[in-house]
Scaffold this motif. Structure first.
Motif, PDB file in Angstrom:
ATOM      1  N   ASP A 213       0.818  -1.220   0.000  1.00 26.35           N
ATOM      2  CA  ASP A 213       0.000   0.000   0.000  1.00 26.35           C
ATOM      3  C   ASP A 213       0.848   1.265   0.000  1.00 26.35           C
ATOM      4  O   ASP A 213       0.436   2.283  -0.562  1.00 26.35           O
ATOM      5  CB  ASP A 213      -0.919   0.028   1.217  1.00 26.35           C
ATOM      6  N   SER A 214       2.015   1.222   0.639  1.00 24.29           N
ATOM      7  CA  SER A 214       2.791   2.445   0.821  1.00 24.29           C
ATOM      8  C   SER A 214       4.211   2.368   0.281  1.00 24.29           C
ATOM      9  O   SER A 214       4.849   3.407   0.109  1.00 24.29           O
ATOM     10  CB  SER A 214       2.836   2.812   2.312  1.00 24.29           C
ATOM     11  N   ALA A 215       4.727   1.181   0.024  1.00 25.39           N
ATOM     12  CA  ALA A 215       6.115   1.037  -0.423  1.00 25.39           C
ATOM     13  C   ALA A 215       6.221   1.225  -1.932  1.00 25.39           C
ATOM     14  O   ALA A 215       5.248   1.018  -2.663  1.00 25.39           O
ATOM     15  CB  ALA A 215       6.640  -0.348  -0.038  1.00 25.39           C
ATOM     16  N   PRO A 216       7.390   1.629  -2.441  1.00 16.16           N
ATOM     17  CA  PRO A 216       7.612   1.585  -3.893  1.00 16.16           C
ATOM     18  C   PRO A 216       7.402   0.158  -4.391  1.00 16.16           C
ATOM     19  O   PRO A 216       7.716  -0.811  -3.684  1.00 16.16           O
ATOM     20  CB  PRO A 216       9.074   2.029  -4.041  1.00 16.16           C
ATOM     21  N   LEU A 217       6.877   0.032  -5.605  1.00  8.99           N
ATOM     22  CA  LEU A 217       6.481  -1.276  -6.110  1.00  8.99           C
ATOM     23  C   LEU A 217       7.427  -1.750  -7.211  1.00  8.99           C
ATOM     24  O   LEU A 217       7.898  -0.955  -8.030  1.00  8.99           O
ATOM     25  CB  LEU A 217       5.041  -1.223  -6.642  1.00  8.99           C
ATOM     26  N   LEU A 218       7.665  -3.063  -7.217  1.00 12.54           N
ATOM     27  CA  LEU A 218       8.535  -3.703  -8.210  1.00 12.54           C
ATOM     28  C   LEU A 218       7.774  -4.833  -8.885  1.00 12.54           C
ATOM     29  O   LEU A 218       6.919  -5.475  -8.272  1.00 12.54           O
ATOM     30  CB  LEU A 218       9.786  -4.283  -7.536  1.00 12.54           C
ATOM     31  N   ARG A 219       8.113  -5.087 -10.150  1.00 13.84           N
ATOM     32  CA  ARG A 219       7.626  -6.299 -10.805  1.00 13.84           C
ATOM     33  C   ARG A 219       8.390  -7.483 -10.231  1.00 13.84           C
ATOM     34  O   ARG A 219       9.607  -7.420 -10.061  1.00 13.84           O
ATOM     35  CB  ARG A 219       7.826  -6.218 -12.311  1.00 13.84           C
ATOM     36  N   SER A 220       7.686  -8.565  -9.955  1.00  9.84           N
ATOM     37  CA  SER A 220       8.337  -9.720  -9.341  1.00  9.84           C
ATOM     38  C   SER A 220       9.211 -10.479 -10.321  1.00  9.84           C
ATOM     39  O   SER A 220      10.181 -11.123  -9.932  1.00  9.84           O
ATOM     40  CB  SER A 220       7.277 -10.658  -8.762  1.00  9.84           C
ATOM     41  N   GLY A 221       8.862 -10.422 -11.615  1.00  8.74           N
ATOM     42  CA  GLY A 221       9.643 -11.149 -12.609  1.00  8.74           C
ATOM     43  C   GLY A 221       9.414 -12.643 -12.590  1.00  8.74           C
ATOM     44  O   GLY A 221      10.146 -13.396 -13.239  1.00  8.74           O
ATOM     45  N   SER A 222       8.406 -13.104 -11.866  1.00  8.23           N
ATOM     46  CA  SER A 222       8.148 -14.541 -11.807  1.00  8.23           C
ATOM     47  C   SER A 222       7.533 -15.017 -13.113  1.00  8.23           C
ATOM     48  O   SER A 222       6.705 -14.324 -13.711  1.00  8.23           O
ATOM     49  CB  SER A 222       7.212 -14.861 -10.648  1.00  8.23           C
ATOM     50  N   PRO A 223       7.924 -16.200 -13.602  1.00 11.20           N
ATOM     51  CA  PRO A 223       7.366 -16.714 -14.857  1.00 11.20           C
ATOM     52  C   PRO A 223       5.919 -17.146 -14.673  1.00 11.20           C
ATOM     53  O   PRO A 223       5.457 -17.409 -13.562  1.00 11.20           O
ATOM     54  CB  PRO A 223       8.268 -17.907 -15.177  1.00 11.20           C
ATOM     55  N   GLY A 224       5.225 -17.235 -15.787  1.00 17.57           N
ATOM     56  CA  GLY A 224       3.849 -17.717 -15.751  1.00 17.57           C
ATOM     57  C   GLY A 224       2.901 -16.781 -15.056  1.00 17.57           C
ATOM     58  O   GLY A 224       2.048 -17.224 -14.289  1.00 17.57           O
ATOM     59  N   ALA A 225       3.046 -15.482 -15.289  1.00 18.25           N
ATOM     60  CA  ALA A 225       2.147 -14.514 -14.661  1.00 18.25           C
ATOM     61  C   ALA A 225       0.729 -14.723 -15.165  1.00 18.25           C
ATOM     62  O   ALA A 225       0.515 -15.017 -16.344  1.00 18.25           O
ATOM     63  CB  ALA A 225       2.614 -13.096 -14.968  1.00 18.25           C
ATOM     64  N   PRO A 226      -0.269 -14.588 -14.309  1.00 11.70           N
ATOM     65  CA  PRO A 226      -1.660 -14.804 -14.738  1.00 11.70           C
ATOM     66  C   PRO A 226      -2.150 -13.672 -15.628  1.00 11.70           C
ATOM     67  O   PRO A 226      -1.551 -12.602 -15.702  1.00 11.70           O
ATOM     68  CB  PRO A 226      -2.415 -14.826 -13.407  1.00 11.70           C
ATOM     69  N   THR A 227      -3.258 -13.940 -16.295  1.00  9.59           N
ATOM     70  CA  THR A 227      -3.895 -12.901 -17.098  1.00  9.59           C
ATOM     71  C   THR A 227      -4.472 -11.837 -16.175  1.00  9.59           C
ATOM     72  O   THR A 227      -5.112 -12.151 -15.172  1.00  9.59           O
ATOM     73  CB  THR A 227      -5.020 -13.506 -17.957  1.00  9.59           C
ATOM     74  N   ILE A 228      -4.244 -10.590 -16.512  1.00 11.77           N
ATOM     75  CA  ILE A 228      -4.724  -9.496 -15.672  1.00 11.77           C
ATOM     76  C   ILE A 228      -5.680  -8.621 -16.470  1.00 11.77           C
ATOM     77  O   ILE A 228      -5.681  -8.637 -17.706  1.00 11.77           O
ATOM     78  CB  ILE A 228      -3.559  -8.656 -15.114  1.00 11.77           C
ATOM     79  N   SER A 229      -6.491  -7.863 -15.756  1.00  8.72           N
ATOM     80  CA  SER A 229      -7.476  -7.003 -16.394  1.00  8.72           C
ATOM     81  C   SER A 229      -6.821  -5.758 -16.982  1.00  8.72           C
ATOM     82  O   SER A 229      -5.649  -5.456 -16.709  1.00  8.72           O
ATOM     83  CB  SER A 229      -8.539  -6.586 -15.371  1.00  8.72           C
ATOM     84  N   ALA A 230      -7.591  -5.027 -17.777  1.00 13.46           N
ATOM     85  CA  ALA A 230      -7.071  -3.793 -18.377  1.00 13.46           C
ATOM     86  C   ALA A 230      -6.732  -2.767 -17.301  1.00 13.46           C
ATOM     87  O   ALA A 230      -5.731  -2.056 -17.405  1.00 13.46           O
ATOM     88  CB  ALA A 230      -8.093  -3.225 -19.360  1.00 13.46           C
ATOM     89  N   ARG A 231      -7.560  -2.683 -16.262  1.00 14.38           N
ATOM     90  CA  ARG A 231      -7.279  -1.741 -15.170  1.00 14.38           C
ATOM     91  C   ARG A 231      -5.982  -2.109 -14.467  1.00 14.38           C
ATOM     92  O   ARG A 231      -5.162  -1.237 -14.164  1.00 14.38           O
ATOM     93  CB  ARG A 231      -8.433  -1.740 -14.159  1.00 14.38           C
ATOM     94  N   GLN A 232      -5.796  -3.388 -14.204  1.00 11.54           N
ATOM     95  CA  GLN A 232      -4.567  -3.829 -13.545  1.00 11.54           C
ATOM     96  C   GLN A 232      -3.359  -3.636 -14.452  1.00 11.54           C
ATOM     97  O   GLN A 232      -2.265  -3.313 -13.975  1.00 11.54           O
ATOM     98  CB  GLN A 232      -4.707  -5.290 -13.125  1.00 11.54           C
ATOM     99  N   SER A 233      -3.565  -3.810 -15.749  1.00 16.61           N
ATOM    100  CA  SER A 233      -2.460  -3.619 -16.690  1.00 16.61           C
ATOM    101  C   SER A 233      -1.996  -2.161 -16.686  1.00 16.61           C
ATOM    102  O   SER A 233      -0.789  -1.884 -16.765  1.00 16.61           O
ATOM    103  CB  SER A 233      -2.896  -4.028 -18.101  1.00 16.61           C
ATOM    104  N   ALA A 234      -2.945  -1.227 -16.589  1.00 23.05           N
ATOM    105  CA  ALA A 234      -2.579   0.189 -16.536  1.00 23.05           C
ATOM    106  C   ALA A 234      -1.762   0.490 -15.290  1.00 23.05           C
ATOM    107  O   ALA A 234      -0.815   1.290 -15.328  1.00 23.05           O
ATOM    108  CB  ALA A 234      -3.841   1.054 -16.571  1.00 23.05           C
ATOM    109  N   VAL A 235      -2.099  -0.153 -14.180  1.00 22.85           N
ATOM    110  CA  VAL A 235      -1.325   0.016 -12.951  1.00 22.85           C
ATOM    111  C   VAL A 235       0.058  -0.600 -13.122  1.00 22.85           C
ATOM    112  O   VAL A 235       1.085   0.008 -12.786  1.00 22.85           O
ATOM    113  CB  VAL A 235      -2.067  -0.617 -11.761  1.00 22.85           C
ATOM    114  N   LEU A 236       0.094  -1.803 -13.663  1.00 27.08           N
ATOM    115  CA  LEU A 236       1.368  -2.514 -13.810  1.00 27.08           C
ATOM    116  C   LEU A 236       2.330  -1.761 -14.726  1.00 27.08           C
ATOM    117  O   LEU A 236       3.550  -1.795 -14.514  1.00 27.08           O
ATOM    118  CB  LEU A 236       1.110  -3.917 -14.349  1.00 27.08           C
TER     119      LEU A 236
END
Length: 288
Positions: free
Chosen positions: A180-203
């Motif tokens: 909620d408050s920390a800087p965010l990083l992509r985990s880089g883990s393989p096999g990421a699930p399908t995400i929604s358009a809203r989540q994609s904009a955040v990512l």
């Protein structure tokens, strides 16, 4: 004998009946006892907290602000509901009289319904952060008013109920509040699930520097809605909070007579075992 017979036939006293209304009142009153008291007093002024402020009129909340959320002006102008010049004109013409909201409607710059909907969203968003648990006590400035003026007052009971609902929702999605408050990083883990358009904009905006609040401001979205997407991405293993810098090594024991830590105090490295278990379960599922 007559007295004994009368005592035996006297009906027992009725058991107390639980007052459901009072129970509900106690349930929502736990968010902020000070706010509860101000509502009872029908107070007018500003409740200033560590992470934001609530403006009250006759005991009802008429506006809320927090540096963690985009302001009403950002939400209105980013959606095309109002142009930036129209907002500036309204603030200049009616700000000193605390009638900006009414001026926007009366001048035809925005409909009353559209303003109410957007204002309520901004109010609940800011209030969620203003009412966050804090070690710093809030204080109330009696008589303070906001330049926006009243749009649609919200009862304190409704506001605190919604705050509790939002806390519970985030906990159900992912119980670790670190993203909620920390800087965010992509985990880089393989096999990421399908995400929604809203989540994609955040990512797309996750870069190791931006926090959820930064992303919400960049997208001109309510910060709580962004937190929902962030927690879902964290639960899916797509993003992780940036590591907190290591603490300096502890100083050697002192010979001073400092008081001991209070009973029940946890060490800084304590981790909730439920969160640890969830993370292990997530890693195991990703490895399948």
């Amino acid at each position: 004998m007559t007295a004994l017979h009368a005592n035996l036939t006297t009906p027992p006293p009725r058991l107390p009946v639980r007052d459901k209304a009072a129970a509900r009142h106690r349930a929502w009153g736990g968010v902020s006892p000070m706010l509860d008291r101000l509502a009872t007093e029908r107070a007018t002024g500003a409740l200033v907290c560590e992470r934001g402020s609530l403006y009250l009129a006759d005991g009802q909340v008429v506006h809320a602000e927090s540096p963690a959320v985009p302001g009403l002006d950002v939400l209105l102008t980013a959606r095309g509901t109002l142009d930036a010049d129209g907002w500036r004109d309204a603030v200049g013409a009616a700000g000193e009289r605390n009638r900006v909201g009414r001026f926007l409607v009366e001048s035809g710059r925005i409909g009353a319904g559209a303003l109410e909907v957007c204002h309520l969203g901004a109010l609940y968003d800011a209030a969620y952060f203003a009412l966050a648990p804090s070690g710093t006590p809030g204080h109330f400035r009696y008589g303070d008013t906001h330049w926006l003026g009243p749009v649609r007052p919200v009862p304190v009971a409704a506001l605190e109920h919604e705050t509790l609902r939002r806390r519970a929702l985030l906990h159900r999605i992912w119980p670790d509040p670190a993203p909620d408050s920390a800087p965010l990083l992509r985990s880089g883990s393989p096999g990421a699930p399908t995400i929604s358009a809203r989540q994609s904009a955040v990512l797309d905006l996750v870069d190791g520097v931006r926090t959820a609040a930064d992303i919400a401001l960049a997208l001109a979205r309510p910060t709580f809605h962004t937190l929902v997407d962030v927690r879902r991405l964290a639960a899916a293993g797509v993003i992780v909070p940036a590591a907190v810098p290591a603490l300096p090594p502890p100083l050697p024991p002192s010979t001073s007579s400092a008081p001991p830590a209070p009973p029940g105090t946890l060490p800084p490295s304590f981790t909730d075992p439920n969160i640890t278990l969830l993370k292990r379960l997530r890693d195991a599922l990703e490895a399948l």
